[in-house]
Design an enzyme around this catalytic site. Structure first.
Site, short mmCIF file in Angstrom:
data_model
loop_
_atom_site.label_atom_id
_atom_site.label_comp_id
_atom_site.label_asym_id
_atom_site.label_seq_id
_atom_site.Cartn_x
_atom_site.Cartn_y
_atom_site.Cartn_z
N CYS A 240 0.84 -1.21 0.00
CA CYS A 240 0.00 0.00 0.00
C CYS A 240 0.87 1.25 0.00
O CYS A 240 1.55 1.55 1.00
CB CYS A 240 -0.92 -0.03 1.22
SG CYS A 240 -1.75 1.53 1.58
N CYS A 243 0.14 3.82 2.73
CA CYS A 243 0.60 3.30 4.03
C CYS A 243 2.09 3.59 4.21
O CYS A 243 2.55 4.02 5.28
CB CYS A 243 0.36 1.80 4.13
SG CYS A 243 -1.36 1.28 3.97
#
Length: 341
Positions: A240, A243
């Site tokens: 991600c 993230c």
């Protein structure tokens, strides 16, 4: 089409600032008392509060600050006038002109100025026109005209953008009331601005769902074993991108508040333990990593997209529930609401 946007900006010692723009539904306000910065966006009916002063007068990148959108007004409006000579490559006198400002007529020299590119890698010069008063040497108007291609069919649009000052006061002392924020009626206090229709699940104010998860060493971590602590959960995965963007700031906060009542759990979603462990080791992050292999804990916390940050107060109730990538100022504001600062 011509759009006129009124603005007012005030700066004072100690990092105090007041910036407002627009009228009607299109309005914004940024106020800083030198300790905190408040930002209000009228079309959203929301306001934020962060610790710290507002964006600097010469911050042309102020619009990148979370909760500091109106801060870009200072860069757009003031910086080109205050820094007319910085980065100057060439200047050409165009003509003489007059402007009505500050209740009088100014005789101005209109100058075409070319500046070095602002961003690394750019090659095109930044071009701007300046109206410089012969009386006081101030730049009373500045702006640019350009032509941009808007589609592959080589259609072009001409755009002009000019800032005109109608009143300038240098020195003196602005009233203290300018630097005190009062939330407009109906405005909602938020940690980060929420675009219309994009407000996801939010557990703020609710009791935090219990969980027992294993860490990378195979031990069990039980939320119930952290009474009296502030717990920050960061739901993430190594694939991600957003993230990965937030984790350096999260690591800094983990180290800063270690031993000060904060427990940080980095909850990895649906990845093999060796993948999560390799990622954390590669970057040397200090957060305790927990494994949620089937996503059941994330589901109880309303995680529909990652990253998600949840701050749980000392009483076991959720203080902040943030979906998406948020910057360090927002993280700090969330922790401050839980008593960590």
């Amino acid at each position: 089409d011509v759009q006129v946007v009124p603005f007012a900006i005030a700066f004072a010692a100690g990092g105090r600032q007041h910036q407002r723009y627009g009228e009607g539904d299109f309005r914004g306000l940024m106020v800083s008392d030198g300790r905190y910065q408040w930002t209000w966006l009228g079309h959203l009916g929301q306001h934020t509060r962060y610790r710290g002063a507002g964006p600097a007068l010469d911050s042309l990148a102020a619009h990148h600050r979370e909760g500091g959108v109106p801060g870009a007004i200072s860069g757009l409006v003031c910086a080109p006038a205050a820094q007319a000579a910085l980065g100057l490559v060439a200047a050409t006198w165009l003509r003489e002109d007059t402007l009505r400002a500050a209740d009088r007529i100014h005789r101005c020299d209109v100058v075409a100025a070319a500046y070095r590119p602002r961003l690394a890698g750019d090659t095109a010069l930044v071009r701007r026109e300046l109206w410089i008063s012969r009386e006081d040497g101030l730049v009373w108007r500045h702006g640019f005209r350009n032509e941009e291609r808007i589609n592959p069919m080589d259609q072009f649009v001409r755009r002009s953008q000019f800032v005109t000052f109608t009143r300038v006061a240098l020195g003196g002392r602005p009233p203290d009331s300018l630097f005190a924020f009062r939330a407009p009626e109906g405005s909602r206090d938020v940690l980060a601005f929420e675009p219309p229709g994009q407000r996801g699940p939010n557990l703020t104010g609710r009791a935090a769902p219990p969980f027992v998860l294993r860490d990378l060493a195979g031990g069990e971590r039980d939320l119930a074993s952290t009474p009296g602590k502030v717990v920050l959960l960061d739901f993430w995965a190594s694939w991600c991108g957003p993230c990965r963007m937030t984790m350096p700031a999260l690591d800094r906060l983990t180290r800063e508040f270690a031993g000060k009542g904060l427990v940080v759990y980095s909850v990895n979603l649906r990845e093999k333990p060796e993948i999560a462990a390799a990622y954390m080791k590669k970057y040397g992050y200090s957060m305790t990593t927990l494994l949620d292999p089937d996503g059941s804990t994330a589901q109880r916390y309303g995680v529909s997209a990652i990253p998600v940050m949840v701050v749980i107060g000392r009483d076991g109730h959720v203080v902040a529930h943030l979906t998406g990538a948020h910057g360090e100022p927002t993280m700090r504001a969330a922790l401050e609401r839980a008593g960590i600062e």
